[in-house]
Design an enzyme around this catalytic site. Structure first.
Site, PDB file in Angstrom:
ATOM      1  N   ASN A 160      43.232  36.172 -20.325  1.00 42.52           N
ATOM      2  CA  ASN A 160      41.963  36.876 -20.108  1.00 42.52           C
ATOM      3  C   ASN A 160      41.531  36.591 -18.673  1.00 42.52           C
ATOM      4  O   ASN A 160      41.131  35.482 -18.358  1.00 42.52           O
ATOM      5  CB  ASN A 160      40.930  36.355 -21.120  1.00 42.52           C
ATOM      6  CG  ASN A 160      39.551  36.941 -20.873  1.00 42.52           C
ATOM      7  OD1 ASN A 160      39.383  37.860 -20.069  1.00 42.52           O
ATOM      8  ND2 ASN A 160      38.558  36.400 -21.572  1.00 42.52           N
ATOM      9  N   LYS A 205      39.084  37.814 -17.060  1.00 42.14           N
ATOM     10  CA  LYS A 205      37.623  37.856 -16.873  1.00 42.14           C
ATOM     11  C   LYS A 205      37.281  38.666 -15.619  1.00 42.14           C
ATOM     12  O   LYS A 205      37.973  39.633 -15.303  1.00 42.14           O
ATOM     13  CB  LYS A 205      37.060  36.433 -16.854  1.00 42.14           C
ATOM     14  CG  LYS A 205      37.495  35.631 -18.088  1.00 42.14           C
ATOM     15  CD  LYS A 205      36.780  34.319 -18.275  1.00 42.14           C
ATOM     16  CE  LYS A 205      37.308  33.624 -19.525  1.00 42.14           C
ATOM     17  NZ  LYS A 205      36.607  32.368 -19.851  1.00 42.14           N
ATOM     18  N   HIS A 221      33.987  38.321 -27.102  1.00 39.49           N
ATOM     19  CA  HIS A 221      34.169  37.063 -26.371  1.00 39.49           C
ATOM     20  C   HIS A 221      32.816  36.366 -26.241  1.00 39.49           C
ATOM     21  O   HIS A 221      31.780  37.024 -26.101  1.00 39.49           O
ATOM     22  CB  HIS A 221      34.756  37.348 -24.977  1.00 39.49           C
ATOM     23  CG  HIS A 221      35.205  36.094 -24.286  1.00 39.49           C
ATOM     24  ND1 HIS A 221      34.318  35.256 -23.645  1.00 39.49           N
ATOM     25  CD2 HIS A 221      36.429  35.521 -24.169  1.00 39.49           C
ATOM     26  CE1 HIS A 221      34.995  34.221 -23.154  1.00 39.49           C
ATOM     27  NE2 HIS A 221      36.270  34.354 -23.458  1.00 39.49           N
ATOM     28  N   GLU A 279      31.395  34.948 -23.892  1.00 34.42           N
ATOM     29  CA  GLU A 279      30.626  35.296 -22.680  1.00 34.42           C
ATOM     30  C   GLU A 279      29.880  36.608 -22.886  1.00 34.42           C
ATOM     31  O   GLU A 279      28.769  36.791 -22.382  1.00 34.42           O
ATOM     32  CB  GLU A 279      31.569  35.355 -21.467  1.00 34.42           C
ATOM     33  CG  GLU A 279      31.994  33.946 -21.041  1.00 34.42           C
ATOM     34  CD  GLU A 279      33.384  33.848 -20.441  1.00 34.42           C
ATOM     35  OE1 GLU A 279      33.967  34.870 -20.040  1.00 34.42           O
ATOM     36  OE2 GLU A 279      33.911  32.707 -20.392  1.00 34.42           O
ATOM     37  N   GLU A 305      37.728  30.351 -30.155  1.00 36.48           N
ATOM     38  CA  GLU A 305      37.423  29.758 -28.854  1.00 36.48           C
ATOM     39  C   GLU A 305      36.136  28.947 -28.966  1.00 36.48           C
ATOM     40  O   GLU A 305      35.041  29.514 -28.875  1.00 36.48           O
ATOM     41  CB  GLU A 305      37.231  30.864 -27.804  1.00 36.48           C
ATOM     42  CG  GLU A 305      38.456  31.727 -27.596  1.00 36.48           C
ATOM     43  CD  GLU A 305      38.474  32.355 -26.210  1.00 36.48           C
ATOM     44  OE1 GLU A 305      39.511  32.264 -25.552  1.00 36.48           O
ATOM     45  OE2 GLU A 305      37.448  32.914 -25.772  1.00 36.48           O
ATOM     46  N   GLY A 340      36.475  26.878 -20.126  1.00 39.61           N
ATOM     47  CA  GLY A 340      36.245  26.635 -18.706  1.00 39.61           C
ATOM     48  C   GLY A 340      35.711  25.239 -18.394  1.00 39.61           C
ATOM     49  O   GLY A 340      35.243  24.973 -17.301  1.00 39.61           O
ATOM     50  N   SER A 392      40.364  26.070 -22.384  1.00 35.42           N
ATOM     51  CA  SER A 392      41.060  25.107 -21.529  1.00 35.42           C
ATOM     52  C   SER A 392      42.522  24.872 -21.926  1.00 35.42           C
ATOM     53  O   SER A 392      43.009  23.738 -21.869  1.00 35.42           O
ATOM     54  CB  SER A 392      40.291  23.784 -21.472  1.00 35.42           C
ATOM     55  OG  SER A 392      39.006  23.981 -20.909  1.00 35.42           O
TER      56      SER A 392
HETATM   57  P1  13P Z   1      39.597  28.872 -20.135  1.00 34.93           P
HETATM   58  O1  13P Z   1      41.060  28.871 -20.481  1.00 34.93           O
HETATM   59  O2  13P Z   1      39.314  29.052 -18.692  1.00 34.93           O
HETATM   60  O3  13P Z   1      38.874  27.710 -20.756  1.00 34.93           O
HETATM   61  O4  13P Z   1      38.976  30.196 -20.837  1.00 34.93           O
HETATM   62  C1  13P Z   1      39.219  30.455 -22.172  1.00 34.93           C
HETATM   63  C2  13P Z   1      38.749  31.816 -22.484  1.00 34.93           C
HETATM   64  O5  13P Z   1      37.556  32.093 -22.484  1.00 34.93           O
HETATM   65  C3  13P Z   1      39.753  32.849 -22.768  1.00 34.93           C
HETATM   66  O6  13P Z   1      39.166  34.008 -23.279  1.00 34.93           O
END
Ligand code: 13P
Length: 250
Positions: A10, A12, A96, A98, A167, A173, A213
């Site tokens: 992803n 983003k 997601h 976010e 997740e 992150g 992560s």
């Molecule tokens: P990270 O791997 O940067 O923690 O992000 C995970 C994520 O949100 C994948 O959709």
């Protein structure tokens, strides 16, 4: 039943089309021979067509990061499932954390989006608890509600097209990964919830990815767990070598 593992990146809000193309070229060149793994990348909308065209002869598939539930209409700024498909996407990430946190996504809108996606692209549906919810021992309750409401009123045929990504928000992150045991516990719980809602057969076929992560040094241990069928990778998917190493750890 054997489930084909999936590694999805992803991206983003990262990468212009030119940068996205450079990244995907590196991933494509370093990729292991096609094996028993599905590889997916989710670039920003504007890069999807260029990336999908480049990947035509590759086994890497492309995903959107979001969509709207109407196919066409007066919805300024939105992108629909047929438009994603035409651009070359075969998957779409839905719900997601976010999007839930910054853009008002709810289980109800996630459900509408899943239904809108299904005729065109396969949904990768995200669920996960916050740190406060985990510390208050509410993880299972939160996940059960997210799964039940997001996957409401789907047919068995629809369910066979769906992928779930667990997740935990506190692991995204942050560099803090769920331990393989913590992740496995929630994955098994998700599978049981789907078995209760639909059927044990549907649950057995369902792919459940872990995200938060994921890096080359923790991927193998996570992916070795019985109920972890792959990874949804954020940060590490922006570096070709790291993403390839995660794919190889399958
Ligand atoms: P990270 O791997 O940067 O923690 O992000 C995970 C994520 O949100 C994948 O959709």
């Amino acid at each position: 039943m054997k489930r084909i593992p999936m590694i999805a990146g992803n991206w983003k809000l990262h990468k212009t089309t030119q940068e996205a193309l450079e990244l995907v070229k590196k991933i494509h060149h370093g990729l292991p021979q096609p094996g028993e793994v599905d590889v997916v990348v989710a670039p920003p909308f504007t890069a999807i067509k260029t990336i999908a065209d480049f990947l035509k002869k590759s086994y890497i598939a492309v995903a959107g990061q979001n969509l709207y539930w109407e196919n066409t209409g007066a919805y300024t700024g939105e992108i629909s499932a047929p438009i994603l498909k035409e651009a070359g996407a075969s998957y779409v990430i839905i719900g997601h954390s976010e999007r839930r946190q910054y853009f008002g996504e709810t289980n109800e809108t996630v459900n509408k989006k899943i239904k809108a996606a299904l005729d065109y692209v396969m949904p990768i549906v995200c669920v996960g608890e916050t740190l406060a919810q985990r510390e208050a021992d509410q993880t299972q309750e939160v996940i059960q509600t997210q799964i039940t409401e997001s996957l409401a009123n789907l047919s068995d045929a629809n369910m066979r097209q769906i992928i779930i990504a667990y997740e935990p928000i506190w692991a995204i992150g942050t560099g803090k990964t769920a331990t393989p045991a913590q992740a496995e516990e929630v994955h098994a719980f998700i599978r049981q919830t789907v078995a209760d809602l639909y059927s044990p057969t549907i649950a057995d076929q369902l792919r459940i990815l872990y995200g938060g992560s994921v890096k080359p040094d923790n991927a193998h241990e996570l992916l070795a767990k019985k109920n972890i069928d792959g990874a949804l990778v954020g940060g590490a998917s922006l570096q070709a070598e790291l993403f390839i190493d995660i794919i190889k750890s399958i």
